[in-house]
Design a protein around this motif. Structure first.
Motif, PDB file in Angstrom:
ATOM      1  N   PRO A 364       0.846  -1.197   0.000  1.00  0.00           N
ATOM      2  CA  PRO A 364       0.000   0.000   0.000  1.00  0.00           C
ATOM      3  C   PRO A 364       0.884   1.250   0.000  1.00  0.00           C
ATOM      4  O   PRO A 364       1.840   1.329   0.779  1.00  0.00           O
ATOM      5  CB  PRO A 364      -0.797  -0.128   1.302  1.00  0.00           C
ATOM      6  N   PRO A 365       0.603   2.242  -0.867  1.00  0.00           N
ATOM      7  CA  PRO A 365       1.507   3.393  -0.994  1.00  0.00           C
ATOM      8  C   PRO A 365       1.289   4.484   0.035  1.00  0.00           C
ATOM      9  O   PRO A 365       2.074   5.436   0.103  1.00  0.00           O
ATOM     10  CB  PRO A 365       1.192   3.915  -2.392  1.00  0.00           C
ATOM     11  N   GLY A 366       0.198   4.389   0.836  1.00  0.00           N
ATOM     12  CA  GLY A 366      -0.072   5.444   1.809  1.00  0.00           C
ATOM     13  C   GLY A 366      -0.286   6.783   1.117  1.00  0.00           C
ATOM     14  O   GLY A 366      -0.812   6.871   0.004  1.00  0.00           O
ATOM     15  N   ARG A 471      -2.050  -3.210  -7.809  1.00  0.00           N
ATOM     16  CA  ARG A 471      -3.507  -3.377  -7.828  1.00  0.00           C
ATOM     17  C   ARG A 471      -4.202  -2.059  -7.527  1.00  0.00           C
ATOM     18  O   ARG A 471      -3.857  -1.370  -6.570  1.00  0.00           O
ATOM     19  CB  ARG A 471      -3.925  -4.433  -6.796  1.00  0.00           C
ATOM     20  N   ILE A 472      -5.148  -1.706  -8.375  1.00  0.00           N
ATOM     21  CA  ILE A 472      -6.037  -0.579  -8.114  1.00  0.00           C
ATOM     22  C   ILE A 472      -7.440  -1.144  -7.930  1.00  0.00           C
ATOM     23  O   ILE A 472      -8.092  -1.544  -8.905  1.00  0.00           O
ATOM     24  CB  ILE A 472      -6.008   0.445  -9.267  1.00  0.00           C
ATOM     25  N   PRO A 473      -7.917  -1.223  -6.698  1.00  0.00           N
ATOM     26  CA  PRO A 473      -9.222  -1.848  -6.460  1.00  0.00           C
ATOM     27  C   PRO A 473     -10.359  -0.964  -6.970  1.00  0.00           C
ATOM     28  O   PRO A 473     -10.324   0.256  -6.846  1.00  0.00           O
ATOM     29  CB  PRO A 473      -9.274  -1.990  -4.932  1.00  0.00           C
ATOM     30  N   ASP A 474     -11.368  -1.593  -7.553  1.00  0.00           N
ATOM     31  CA  ASP A 474     -12.579  -0.904  -7.996  1.00  0.00           C
ATOM     32  C   ASP A 474     -13.721  -1.915  -8.003  1.00  0.00           C
ATOM     33  O   ASP A 474     -13.566  -3.041  -7.517  1.00  0.00           O
ATOM     34  CB  ASP A 474     -12.378  -0.256  -9.369  1.00  0.00           C
ATOM     35  N   ARG A 475     -14.854  -1.535  -8.572  1.00  0.00           N
ATOM     36  CA  ARG A 475     -16.024  -2.414  -8.540  1.00  0.00           C
ATOM     37  C   ARG A 475     -15.747  -3.752  -9.218  1.00  0.00           C
ATOM     38  O   ARG A 475     -16.103  -4.819  -8.705  1.00  0.00           O
ATOM     39  CB  ARG A 475     -17.210  -1.726  -9.232  1.00  0.00           C
ATOM     40  N   GLN A 476     -15.149  -3.709 -10.387  1.00  0.00           N
ATOM     41  CA  GLN A 476     -14.893  -4.938 -11.128  1.00  0.00           C
ATOM     42  C   GLN A 476     -13.937  -5.849 -10.367  1.00  0.00           C
ATOM     43  O   GLN A 476     -14.176  -7.058 -10.260  1.00  0.00           O
ATOM     44  CB  GLN A 476     -14.308  -4.604 -12.503  1.00  0.00           C
ATOM     45  N   TRP A 477     -12.844  -5.276  -9.841  1.00  0.00           N
ATOM     46  CA  TRP A 477     -11.910  -6.098  -9.078  1.00  0.00           C
ATOM     47  C   TRP A 477     -12.595  -6.699  -7.863  1.00  0.00           C
ATOM     48  O   TRP A 477     -12.383  -7.878  -7.547  1.00  0.00           O
ATOM     49  CB  TRP A 477     -10.713  -5.254  -8.618  1.00  0.00           C
ATOM     50  N   LYS A 478     -13.413  -5.912  -7.183  1.00  0.00           N
ATOM     51  CA  LYS A 478     -14.082  -6.387  -5.975  1.00  0.00           C
ATOM     52  C   LYS A 478     -14.951  -7.608  -6.271  1.00  0.00           C
ATOM     53  O   LYS A 478     -14.946  -8.589  -5.528  1.00  0.00           O
ATOM     54  CB  LYS A 478     -14.938  -5.251  -5.406  1.00  0.00           C
ATOM     55  N   VAL A 540      -5.240  -1.134  -2.131  1.00  0.00           N
ATOM     56  CA  VAL A 540      -4.333  -0.536  -3.116  1.00  0.00           C
ATOM     57  C   VAL A 540      -2.930  -1.112  -2.922  1.00  0.00           C
ATOM     58  O   VAL A 540      -2.417  -1.152  -1.805  1.00  0.00           O
ATOM     59  CB  VAL A 540      -4.276   0.999  -2.974  1.00  0.00           C
ATOM     60  N   LEU A 541      -2.305  -1.528  -4.025  1.00  0.00           N
ATOM     61  CA  LEU A 541      -0.928  -2.019  -3.987  1.00  0.00           C
ATOM     62  C   LEU A 541      -0.149  -1.416  -5.152  1.00  0.00           C
ATOM     63  O   LEU A 541      -0.645  -1.389  -6.290  1.00  0.00           O
ATOM     64  CB  LEU A 541      -0.877  -3.548  -4.092  1.00  0.00           C
ATOM     65  N   VAL A 542       1.057  -0.944  -4.871  1.00  0.00           N
ATOM     66  CA  VAL A 542       1.932  -0.438  -5.929  1.00  0.00           C
ATOM     67  C   VAL A 542       3.332  -0.983  -5.691  1.00  0.00           C
ATOM     68  O   VAL A 542       3.661  -1.430  -4.594  1.00  0.00           O
ATOM     69  CB  VAL A 542       1.971   1.107  -5.975  1.00  0.00           C
ATOM     70  N   THR A 631       2.834   6.866   4.774  1.00  0.00           N
ATOM     71  CA  THR A 631       2.892   5.914   5.889  1.00  0.00           C
ATOM     72  C   THR A 631       1.745   4.941   5.706  1.00  0.00           C
ATOM     73  O   THR A 631       0.577   5.321   5.819  1.00  0.00           O
ATOM     74  CB  THR A 631       2.773   6.624   7.244  1.00  0.00           C
ATOM     75  N   ALA A 632       2.070   3.711   5.373  1.00  0.00           N
ATOM     76  CA  ALA A 632       1.048   2.708   5.072  1.00  0.00           C
ATOM     77  C   ALA A 632       0.841   1.804   6.275  1.00  0.00           C
ATOM     78  O   ALA A 632       1.790   1.179   6.762  1.00  0.00           O
ATOM     79  CB  ALA A 632       1.470   1.882   3.863  1.00  0.00           C
ATOM     80  N   SER A 633      -0.395   1.761   6.755  1.00  0.00           N
ATOM     81  CA  SER A 633      -0.731   0.949   7.928  1.00  0.00           C
ATOM     82  C   SER A 633      -1.416  -0.336   7.489  1.00  0.00           C
ATOM     83  O   SER A 633      -2.265  -0.331   6.599  1.00  0.00           O
ATOM     84  CB  SER A 633      -1.658   1.728   8.864  1.00  0.00           C
ATOM     85  N   THR A 634      -1.033  -1.431   8.115  1.00  0.00           N
ATOM     86  CA  THR A 634      -1.650  -2.723   7.872  1.00  0.00           C
ATOM     87  C   THR A 634      -1.993  -3.345   9.212  1.00  0.00           C
ATOM     88  O   THR A 634      -1.181  -3.311  10.144  1.00  0.00           O
ATOM     89  CB  THR A 634      -0.706  -3.663   7.094  1.00  0.00           C
ATOM     90  N   GLN A 635      -3.217  -3.897   9.298  1.00  0.00           N
ATOM     91  CA  GLN A 635      -3.668  -4.476  10.553  1.00  0.00           C
ATOM     92  C   GLN A 635      -2.695  -5.542  11.049  1.00  0.00           C
ATOM     93  O   GLN A 635      -2.310  -6.455  10.329  1.00  0.00           O
ATOM     94  CB  GLN A 635      -5.058  -5.108  10.361  1.00  0.00           C
ATOM     95  N   GLY A 636      -2.238  -5.378  12.281  1.00  0.00           N
ATOM     96  CA  GLY A 636      -1.354  -6.367  12.882  1.00  0.00           C
ATOM     97  C   GLY A 636       0.107  -6.216  12.504  1.00  0.00           C
ATOM     98  O   GLY A 636       0.930  -7.033  12.909  1.00  0.00           O
TER      99      GLY A 636
END
Length: 715
Positions: A364-366, A471-478, A540-542, A631-636
């Motif tokens: 995630p790019p933050g 990855r750029i999430p959107d309706r189709q990806w979801k 989101v992933l880059v 600053t990209a935060s990820t749970q855990g």
């Protein structure tokens, strides 16, 4: 009277003779017909034989000559000398060296009473290698053959041991009676004069596999079995050009397989040299800065195990430097790599050093994603001149969304929202674009469209293998993701996460809640998805390379390039130069005012914004840096640190992006790392500048008459 009777009797016989002789006249005619027929058949057969002999000796002469020769000759491939790989100033990244190699003649071993077992045992003792290992090396590969085995021609010298000591090679050469069928020769191998510098960029070589040898006709035509092919980096992408054209030796061979002589020789043509856009000094500066930043984060107690940094030429898209940790020494691929070393290169415990985080790592790019969101919002109707609320927390879609650290800035414009990195402004922008388009049957999504225009969500097209798409999430990806994962999500929603609960019950409950939501309505693109996406979080992933390319496009006025490592291919004799031209992948769909607005905001981030601490004391009057922290935060997991930038801000030459997973905020880890890279490039930290001119070379290296490589004219 008696004489008269006698005459009558005699005359009677003479009278009857013609009547008796009329019967044999027909058989004589038949015999003549048979003779004529036989003669005719003979003539026809002789004519056919003559015609056949003419056909075989004249029109088909060449064909039958080749068939005759094929049963008595063997063709051997003579490998060409592989081309060198050099940096932008002609300095070596990968060269060739010759090493002494002990080889075996397959047929000479086979002719011995014990199939060469005794001599192989002597060789094994001499070079201190297990006999079984040498025995397997001279075993020909086949459908039922295990590994290792020899996959080349049985008429080609089979390597038994590489890089042997000269005294060992001398013993083999001088004591031929003790080592029948075994010899020592010099073979070219790759050499890395800079050690592990740029290892993941240049790649490495490995022998072709049996499957490749069997499946690919071109490999069977070009490879002897001694040769190696590029497996990673530019060694793989430019393998065919670096390899050159193999030569050929045609041997006269008896029906028993004995070589009687050489019928013809075709010399090999050396491969072309690859001039890259990499600058060795900038690469060293980048790797040193990355290594230092990772170590500092570890010293501060951060669970850091990797990192990446990329330097691009903003005007062409060429890669000036690309670093990734952990790294490895490509020298390990020379010779016979042992299983322990190979497994370590693939090991998670060792950090999987074969993986380049710069182009394969996806994170995630933050907040480095915020210029993309600003561009999408303005394109969708938001005002560049408007005022926006930046509270410490805001309620949207039934929940509270906080600023990083919980602080607020009151009412701000979009310029300040970038400088201070106000999350709540972008939460609102993301939510409003989702709300305005959620009922859109044509599925127009301004954020997804703008992100793809910046080059996110798809491979950059760099001339390196194994690139990730992000990855750029959107309706189709979801929707697609839900269909792929629904069964598993429903199972985990019911089962829970007991293993996780033993160590972290709160995290286990969080995962179970996500599984229930995914099972029930995971195909719905909701407000929360859009809000998270607006600050570069959520799904989101880059890659670091994608982010560097996006900021290079902002810097150069909107042109998105396909990154390139290769700069030119140079023939070994210097007669040919094949330039590898930059490729434009697209243009940012922004008007000049919006683009200039983003540029000015980014210029203030290192001066007055979230990167000002990292750039305190940096000579901005000499080289002004524009950039954005993330600053990209990820749970855990601990926060991951990003900084994307370009410089000089008033005359951009370089785009630099860096990422350190789990190292903390962008301003505390990645931004200081990028500062060190700029200091090294321009010589601001007391050391000599990596690029004294402050610009990448525009010309390419050339090959001198003696075969050495000269630097470009402008450097």
């Amino acid at each position: 009277m008696r004489p008269l009777r006698r005459r009558r009797l005699l005359s009677g016989r003479r009278h009857r003779r013609p009547a008796a002789s009329a019967a044999p006249s027909r058989p004589r005619a038949a015999r003549r017909g048979v003779v004529l027929t036989v003669q005719l058949v003979v003539l026809v057969l002789f004519a056919a034989l003559t015609g056949r002999m003419w056909y075989m000796q004249v029109p088909m002469a060449e064909h039958y000559q080749e068939l005759a020769l094929a049963s008595h000759t063997q063709k051997l491939i003579v490998p060409a000398l592989r081309g060198r790989i050099v940096d932008a100033r002609g300095r070596p990244l990968v060269t060739n060296r010759t090493e002494l190699t002990v080889t075996a003649d397959y047929h000479a071993l086979l002719d011995q009473d014990d199939d060469g077992a005794a001599v192989l045992r002597k060789v094994a003792e001499l070079i201190d290698r297990p006999y079984e290992k040498l025995r397997s090396r001279v075993r020909l590969c086949g459908p039922e053959t295990g590994r290792p085995c020899w996959q080349g021609s049985p008429y080609q010298p089979i390597p038994l041991a590489e890089d042997v000591a000269p005294k060992v090679a001398l013993q083999v050469k001088e004591r031929k009676d003790e080592f029948p069928g075994v010899s020592a020769r010099q073979i070219a191998v790759r050499e890395y004069p800079n050690g592990d510098l740029a290892a993941q960029l240049v790649g490495y070589l490995q022998p072709i596999t049996q499957e490749e040898f069997e499946d690919r006709e071109d490999l069977r035509a070009e490879f002897s079995g001694v040769d190696r092919v590029g497996r990673d980096g530019v060694e793989a992408v430019y393998d065919e050009r670096l390899r050159g054209d193999s030569g050929e030796r045609v041997l006269s061979v008896s029906s028993q397989g004995d070589v009687r002589g050489t019928l013809s020789r075709t010399p090999p043509k050396p491969g072309m040299h690859l001039a890259t856009s990499i600058d060795t000094d900038v690469q060293q500066v980048t790797e040193d800065a990355l290594r230092s930043a990772v170590q500092q984060a570890r010293n501060a107690g951060k669970p850091v195990d990797s990192g990446a940094a990329v330097v691009l030429n903003v005007r062409t898209g060429h890669v000036v430097a690309m670093a990734s940790l952990p790294n490895y020494d490509p020298e390990v691929w020379n010779g016979d790599i042992d299983a322990e070393t190979y497994n370590r290169l693939l090991s998670e415990d060792a950090g999987e050093p074969l993986i380049s985080r710069a182009l394969q790592g996806q994170f995630p790019p933050g907040s480095t994603f915020k210029p993309t969101i600003l561009a999408a919002a303005v394109k969708d109707g938001a005002s560049l001149d408007g005022s926006y609320s930046c509270p410490g927390s805001i309620g949207l879609a039934g929940r509270s969304w906080d600023n990083f650290g919980g602080g607020g800035y009151g009412t701000v414009n979009l310029h300040k929202s970038i400088v201070v990195s106000c999350n709540t402004v972008y939460y609102q922008l993301g939510y409003e674009m989702w709300r305005d388009h959620r009922g859109d049957k044509e599925n127009r999504d301004p954020v997804s469209k703008m992100a793809h225009a910046f080059g996110f969500g798809e491979p950059t097209g760099v001339d390196l293998p194994h690139e990730s798409s992000g990855r750029i999430p959107d309706r189709q990806w979801k929707r697609e993701y839900w269909l792929d994962t629904r069964e598993h999500s429903c199972k985990m929603a019911e089962k829970g996460y007991p293993d996780v609960a033993e160590e972290d019950p709160a995290h286990a409950r969080y995962l179970e809640r996500l599984a229930r939501e995914q099972c029930r309505s995971g195909d719905q693109w909701g407000a929360g998805d859009a809000i998270n996406r607006a600050i570069g979080q959520g799904d989101v992933l880059v890659t670091p390379l994608q982010l560097a390319r996006a900021y290079a496009a902002i810097a150069n006025g909107g042109t998105v390039y396909e990154p390139r490592v290769g700069r030119a291919l140079l023939s070994a004799d210097g007669e040919r130069v094949e330039e590898i031209e930059p490729v434009e992948a697209g243009e940012l769909p922004l008007d000049d005012r919006t683009l200039n607005y983003i540029q000015k905001a980014l210029t203030q981030v290192p001066k007055k914004g979230t990167a000002s601490g990292a750039f305190g004391g940096f000579p901005q009057d000499k080289v002004s840096v524009a950039g954005k922290t993330g600053t990209a935060s990820t749970q855990g997991r601990a926060d991951s640190s990003w900084f994307a930038s370009y410089a000089p801000a008033d005359d951009p030459q370089f785009a630099v992006a860096a990422m350190i997973p789990r190292a903390g905020t962008g301003g505390s880890a990645a931004a200081p790392l990028v500062r060190k890279i700029y200091e090294g490039i321009y010589g601001f930290a007391g050391a000599e500048p990596a690029l004294p001119s402050g610009t990448p070379p525009t010309a390419t290296p050339s090959v001198r008459e003696d075969g050495s490589i000269a630097p470009p004219d402008d450097h």
